[in-house]
Enzyme design. Sequence first.
Site: not given
Ligand code: BG6
Ligand code: MG
Length: 224
Positions: A18, A47, A50, A117, A119, A146
């Site tokens: 992703t 890492g 958002r 994330s 998500n 992080k």
């Molecule tokens: C991390 C990604 O795992 O999740 C980042 O490496 C991303 O690039 C972060 O911004 C937050 O993700 P999400 O899905 O909550 O927008």
């Molecule tokens: Mg990662």
Amino acid sequence: MDHIKACIFDLDGVIVDTAVYHYKAWKRLANELGFEFTELDNEQLKGVSRMRSLEIVLQCGGITKTEAEQKLLAAQKNTWYMDMVNQMTPAEILPGAKEFVESCRDAGIKTALGSASKNSMTILNKLNIANLFDVIIDGNKVSKAKPDPEVFLKGAAELGIEPKYCVVFEDAIAGVEAAKAGGMKAIGIGDPVLLHEADMVISGLDKAPRPPKEGAGDWALNKI
Ligand code: BG6
Ligand code: MG
């Protein structure tokens, strides 16, 4: 020597492919705002949460937005990102990822997900891999992004394993820093130059030394 008792995995770029969708969505946002956003710029976002990612993107373009505008831009990016995620198939589980996590479980090593994330659950459920992890800590469960070690320390605490017995698998510079800050070992996934703070760098989980089924004590990762 501290023998590894738990493996903690980042999601985006370690278990699933992703990271490229995050990049595409941020690049589209930058382009619509009128500036370029390169793959190297994108390394800073890996890492990172958002909202913090959006701040970095806006800085790259030298653009200032109000808090309300920032919320809308982050929501727009997430919509584009999820449109791509919703098209994903199990083929986008990264090579060897499922097999490596399974080999850890078979050898009696605990497994956790430690991702920024929000998500994460949607992605894990879509690809049918939520059951690979004993514990799941995602962006909804942490307040510090992080390189703060919170996400990994929570994972270790929920597993009931001390940090010194944990190894983290990470594709992000911020993630490797978080693991080290938490007193854990770190395996970098990706570029050894960018991830030089890791104890070992491999190109993917297909290259990770698997724990022997009988007696994970002989595992190569115990020697790093
Ligand atoms: C991390 C990604 O795992 O999740 C980042 O490496 C991303 O690039 C972060 O911004 C937050 O993700 P999400 O899905 O909550 O927008
Ligand atoms: Mg990662």
